[in-house]
Design an enzyme around this catalytic site. Structure first.
Site, PDB file in Angstrom:
ATOM      1  N   HIS A 111       0.842  -1.197   0.000  1.00  0.00           N
ATOM      2  CA  HIS A 111       0.000   0.000   0.000  1.00  0.00           C
ATOM      3  C   HIS A 111       0.878   1.250   0.000  1.00  0.00           C
ATOM      4  O   HIS A 111       1.220   1.796   1.044  1.00  0.00           O
ATOM      5  CB  HIS A 111      -0.904  -0.024   1.231  1.00  0.00           C
ATOM      6  CG  HIS A 111      -1.990   1.003   1.218  1.00  0.00           C
ATOM      7  ND1 HIS A 111      -3.127   0.876   1.968  1.00  0.00           N
ATOM      8  CD2 HIS A 111      -2.115   2.188   0.561  1.00  0.00           C
ATOM      9  CE1 HIS A 111      -3.917   1.920   1.761  1.00  0.00           C
ATOM     10  NE2 HIS A 111      -3.298   2.733   0.912  1.00  0.00           N
ATOM     11  N   HIS A 142       1.727   5.130  -2.235  1.00  0.00           N
ATOM     12  CA  HIS A 142       1.368   6.136  -3.239  1.00  0.00           C
ATOM     13  C   HIS A 142       2.666   6.777  -3.703  1.00  0.00           C
ATOM     14  O   HIS A 142       3.188   7.668  -3.035  1.00  0.00           O
ATOM     15  CB  HIS A 142       0.443   7.196  -2.644  1.00  0.00           C
ATOM     16  CG  HIS A 142      -0.864   6.663  -2.128  1.00  0.00           C
ATOM     17  ND1 HIS A 142      -2.034   6.747  -2.848  1.00  0.00           N
ATOM     18  CD2 HIS A 142      -1.184   6.062  -0.954  1.00  0.00           C
ATOM     19  CE1 HIS A 142      -3.030   6.216  -2.138  1.00  0.00           C
ATOM     20  NE2 HIS A 142      -2.531   5.786  -0.990  1.00  0.00           N
ATOM     21  N   ARG A 175       3.085   8.606  -6.315  1.00  0.00           N
ATOM     22  CA  ARG A 175       2.811   9.946  -6.856  1.00  0.00           C
ATOM     23  C   ARG A 175       3.338  10.158  -8.272  1.00  0.00           C
ATOM     24  O   ARG A 175       3.542  11.311  -8.683  1.00  0.00           O
ATOM     25  CB  ARG A 175       3.420  11.021  -5.949  1.00  0.00           C
ATOM     26  CG  ARG A 175       3.024  10.962  -4.480  1.00  0.00           C
ATOM     27  CD  ARG A 175       1.560  11.208  -4.290  1.00  0.00           C
ATOM     28  NE  ARG A 175       1.225  11.510  -2.903  1.00  0.00           N
ATOM     29  CZ  ARG A 175       0.037  11.284  -2.366  1.00  0.00           C
ATOM     30  NH1 ARG A 175      -0.923  10.733  -3.094  1.00  0.00           N
ATOM     31  NH2 ARG A 175      -0.207  11.609  -1.116  1.00  0.00           N
ATOM     32  N   ASP A 198       0.854   2.752   3.737  1.00  0.00           N
ATOM     33  CA  ASP A 198       0.073   3.821   3.114  1.00  0.00           C
ATOM     34  C   ASP A 198       0.943   5.055   2.908  1.00  0.00           C
ATOM     35  O   ASP A 198       0.531   6.197   3.157  1.00  0.00           O
ATOM     36  CB  ASP A 198      -1.168   4.165   3.942  1.00  0.00           C
ATOM     37  CG  ASP A 198      -2.212   4.962   3.146  1.00  0.00           C
ATOM     38  OD1 ASP A 198      -1.965   5.253   1.958  1.00  0.00           O
ATOM     39  OD2 ASP A 198      -3.259   5.304   3.730  1.00  0.00           O
ATOM     40  N   ALA A 217      -3.846  15.286   3.704  1.00  0.00           N
ATOM     41  CA  ALA A 217      -3.903  14.040   4.484  1.00  0.00           C
ATOM     42  C   ALA A 217      -2.991  13.001   3.854  1.00  0.00           C
ATOM     43  O   ALA A 217      -3.115  12.688   2.666  1.00  0.00           O
ATOM     44  CB  ALA A 217      -5.333  13.524   4.556  1.00  0.00           C
TER      45      ALA A 217
END
Length: 444
Positions: free
Chosen positions: A62, A64, A66, A305, A323
């Site tokens: 998990h 990100h 980007r 995350d 966030a």
């Protein structure tokens, strides 16, 4: 004649599916060939693992990264470099990028973009939207897709799928396990007017309260049972959800984040915007419930995350604070500290961070330190004590909420398909990462 390998790991405490044992590991052509006493063997490269634990390559399912997005915050290259510095051999990258991964063309573009840029192996999520529901059955079978990701609450762009009719349509399009961000969007929007700009950051957990999370999860479980479609609830953050999900093991697997095992609401007062994430950090009761769920087997996977933002975005007044927290490089050290603190065993860590993700997502040749599997290894020193510092991070955003945290247990080597890519904080060679292969998908 001595047996010869491409790579030989000598003298480590090897964490296998059947236990921890002193053994050598022989590698040839990127795969594990054998485990045992190989003192007479020869190899093109030998790594002395004396005093170290040799884990199967750990996975963060998990993140990100980007990319495409803002390289001043993160990119495929910097994010995967952070991963290998932190002891990870594979990451699964989320689809909510500047150009969301919602179509075959964008997926193909991103897969090709990994070549020569990724330091570790990468799995790719495809995002569900109300516009691509009819295409999801075909998209989930594309090479290197780990899962369809559904934002049932708190999404960016057009990736929000919040109503029951659309969620059911998504579940009826295809058959693989779907991953969900589970918050009830209707409750979020209903409560939003209660809060004004400049209120204390701890109101983040008040707005996105337990009921918001539990309502979202209950709705998803009802539809999953109705359709028979397996689900994976990401970043479960409440005691109530964890208790509820124990009755849905036939259709649901569970992820918990490192943050929800490590931080409580005191972080809002200490860190301000650098404690703001979705779902929010909560109080001690929920942290205790998360550990109970780890220890009774409710939890299948642990992830970071990893979701970097610029300092400017994190320092905006709440609720305009961006966030998301960095985490891909700090996940393994912090989890090792939990091991040395006695909160879980090294074997359970491997189950949660290697075997678990491989099983839930169907990653091929990953998840076990056993003959025939990819020669992915995370070498750790459980006695090494070290402080996490912002200046250690490879992520351009340059901050971690765990700056100044001392960990006992540290990753000292990362090996991807038989190639040593990190040793003692030094990233070696050139990017060797490839897209991860998954069951029930087409081959690239």
């Amino acid at each position: 004649m001595s047996e010869r390998f491409d790579l030989l790991l000598r003298g480590g405490h090897v964490v296998t599916p059947w236990g921890v044992e002193a053994a050598d590991v022989g590698v040839r052509e990127g795969r594990i060939v054998t485990l045992g006493n190989l003192r007479h063997a020869e190899a093109a490269e030998t790594v002395d693992c004396g005093g170290l634990h040799v884990l199967p390559g750990l996975i963060d399912p998990h993140v990100h990264l980007r990319d495409p997005g803002d390289p001043a915050v993160e990119s495929i290259e910097t994010g995967t470099k952070a991963a290998v510095l932190g002891g990870l051999t594979a990451v699964f990258d989320m689809p909510n990028t500047a150009k969301s991964v919602v179509s075959r063309d964008i997926l193909d573009e991103k897969r090709a973009f990994l070549q020569g840029r990724a330091w570790c192996d990468v799995g790719l999520y495809v995002g569900a939207s109300k516009k691509n529901i009819a295409d999801l059955a075909e998209l989930e079978r594309q090479p290197n897709v780990c899962a369809i990701k559904v934002f049932a609450g708190s999404s960016t762009g057009d990736l929000l799928v919040e109503d029951d009719a659309s969620l059911e349509a998504v579940m009826r399009s295809g058959h693989r396990r779907i991953c969900y961000h589970s918050e009830d969007e209707y409750r979020l929007q209903e409560r939003k007017p209660m809060f004004t700009v400049g209120m204390p950051h701890r109101n983040h957990m008040v707005w996105r309260d337990v009921e918001t999370a539990l309502l979202g999860t209950k709705r998803l479980m009802a539809i999953a049972r109705k359709t028979g479609r397996p689900a994976h609830i990401l970043h479960v953050s409440t005691a109530e959800e964890l208790a509820y999900l124990r009755d849905f093991r036939d259709v649901c697997t569970v992820e918990v984040l490192l943050n929800h095992l490590t931080q409580t609401d005191e972080a809002y007062d200490r860190l301000g915007g650098y404690a703001v994430m979705n779902p929010p950090i909560r109080d001690q009761r929920h942290l205790d419930a998360a550990w109970a769920a780890v220890n009774d087997g409710t939890v299948d996977c642990i992830g970071s995350d990893h979701a970097p933002h610029s300092r400017e975005a994190k320092e905006r007044p709440w609720p305009n604070t961006a966030a998301g927290l960095t985490g891909v490089q700090t996940l393994v050290p912090l989890m090792l500290d939990h091991v040395t603190s006695g909160r879980l065993s090294i074997s359970r860590l491997v189950d949660l961070m290697c075997a678990g993700p491989a099983r839930v997502y169907g990653a091929l040749n990953k998840g076990r330190l056993a003959a025939g599997y990819d020669a992915d290894f995370t070498l750790v020193d459980l006695k090494r004590q070290r402080m996490i510092r912002n200046d250690w991070l490879a992520t351009p955003a340059g901050w971690t909420p765990f700056d100044g945290t001392v960990c006992t247990g540290w990753p000292v080597g990362t090996i991807v398909r038989g190639q040593v890519v990190m040793r003692d904080d030094e990233v070696l060679g050139t990017p060797v990462g490839k897209p991860v292969a998954f069951a029930d998908t087409l081959r690239a």
